[in-house]
Design a protein around this motif. Sequence first.
Motif, PDB file in Angstrom:
ATOM      1  N   MET A   1      81.426  49.278 -47.707  1.00 10.64           N
ATOM      2  CA  MET A   1      80.366  49.879 -48.469  1.00 10.64           C
ATOM      3  C   MET A   1      79.398  48.822 -48.997  1.00 10.64           C
ATOM      4  SD  MET A   1      79.334  52.744 -49.535  1.00 10.64           S
ATOM      5  CE  MET A   1      78.188  53.355 -50.663  1.00 10.64           C
ATOM      6  N   LYS A   2      79.935  47.631 -49.339  1.00 10.85           N
ATOM      7  CA  LYS A   2      79.085  46.588 -49.885  1.00 10.85           C
ATOM      8  C   LYS A   2      78.040  46.109 -48.872  1.00 10.85           C
ATOM      9  CE  LYS A   2      81.615  44.502 -53.594  1.00 10.85           C
ATOM     10  NZ  LYS A   2      81.966  43.245 -54.192  1.00 10.85           N
ATOM     11  N   LYS A   3      78.330  46.204 -47.601  1.00 13.64           N
ATOM     12  CA  LYS A   3      77.355  45.734 -46.623  1.00 13.64           C
ATOM     13  C   LYS A   3      76.167  46.699 -46.472  1.00 13.64           C
ATOM     14  CE  LYS A   3      79.733  47.452 -42.544  1.00 13.64           C
ATOM     15  NZ  LYS A   3      80.316  47.087 -41.285  1.00 13.64           N
ATOM     16  N   TYR A   4      76.283  47.960 -46.931  1.00  9.63           N
ATOM     17  CA  TYR A   4      75.188  48.944 -46.838  1.00  9.63           C
ATOM     18  C   TYR A   4      74.377  49.064 -48.129  1.00  9.63           C
ATOM     19  CZ  TYR A   4      77.607  50.426 -42.635  1.00  9.63           C
ATOM     20  OH  TYR A   4      78.204  50.455 -41.414  1.00  9.63           O
ATOM     21  N   THR A   5      74.865  48.591 -49.241  1.00 13.53           N
ATOM     22  CA  THR A   5      74.168  48.749 -50.525  1.00 13.53           C
ATOM     23  C   THR A   5      72.794  48.080 -50.563  1.00 13.53           C
ATOM     24  OG1 THR A   5      75.453  46.917 -51.439  1.00 13.53           O
ATOM     25  CG2 THR A   5      76.191  49.155 -51.930  1.00 13.53           C
ATOM     26  N   PRO A   6      72.534  46.946 -49.934  1.00 16.39           N
ATOM     27  CA  PRO A   6      71.171  46.377 -49.988  1.00 16.39           C
ATOM     28  C   PRO A   6      70.130  47.246 -49.265  1.00 16.39           C
ATOM     29  CG  PRO A   6      72.722  44.726 -49.163  1.00 16.39           C
ATOM     30  CD  PRO A   6      73.461  46.005 -49.316  1.00 16.39           C
ATOM     31  N   TYR A   7      70.571  48.149 -48.413  1.00 11.70           N
ATOM     32  CA  TYR A   7      69.635  48.971 -47.642  1.00 11.70           C
ATOM     33  C   TYR A   7      69.328  50.319 -48.310  1.00 11.70           C
ATOM     34  CZ  TYR A   7      70.845  45.606 -44.053  1.00 11.70           C
ATOM     35  OH  TYR A   7      71.055  44.466 -43.354  1.00 11.70           O
ATOM     36  N   ILE A   8      70.066  50.681 -49.328  1.00 10.71           N
ATOM     37  CA  ILE A   8      69.893  51.994 -49.952  1.00 10.71           C
ATOM     38  C   ILE A   8      68.566  52.076 -50.716  1.00 10.71           C
ATOM     39  CG2 ILE A   8      70.794  53.568 -51.705  1.00 10.71           C
ATOM     40  CD1 ILE A   8      73.603  52.707 -50.846  1.00 10.71           C
ATOM     41  N   PHE A   9      68.268  51.095 -51.559  1.00 12.36           N
ATOM     42  CA  PHE A   9      67.031  51.142 -52.347  1.00 12.36           C
ATOM     43  C   PHE A   9      65.772  51.135 -51.463  1.00 12.36           C
ATOM     44  CE2 PHE A   9      63.655  49.072 -54.820  1.00 12.36           C
ATOM     45  CZ  PHE A   9      63.488  50.047 -55.791  1.00 12.36           C
TER      46      PHE A   9
END
Length: 173
Positions: A1-9
């Motif tokens: 999940m941590k690898k996708y968090t920079p792309y959410i915003f």
Amino acid sequence: MKKYTPYIFPLVVLSVVFLLVFRWYSMRTQRMDDNQFAEGVEIENLSEEEIAKSISGVGDYESVDLEPSNADALGVVRYEFKDDKVRFSVMANLPDSETGYKVWLKEVNGNSMREVFSLVPGKGGYIGSAALPAELLPFEIIVSEATSAEEAKESNVLRGTLEAEDSVEMKLE
């Protein structure tokens, strides 16, 4: 999940921007379809020579009285058809105004309105002139102190309808 968090915003921001652009475009096209006097319609100001001719009566100008909403106002529109355009001048004797008077054009069978010009005080009263494509006829000419189209519909000082070239005379509403 941590690898996708920079792309959410950035994804949320892009979707909001896309939604706003889509909404702007759809409202703009709908407004232009409904409006006879849309932004693409070119309204020309007449030259000093053309204004002088229309006021003095030189040329093939028709004239008609505008219908006043009160007894203090008198006005006339002089117009001619030339080069697929209708050139017209509004001349009016009106009470002094702090805000000034504006001339609006309104579709006869619709609700869209557009400010054409402001009347300028002169020796003989208020004067203003413009030229429009003749294909926009018929349209209603409204003189008002209002600064918005909605106010001008309700509180006009002078009003008249300019018919197509086939019509011999201008009808008042």
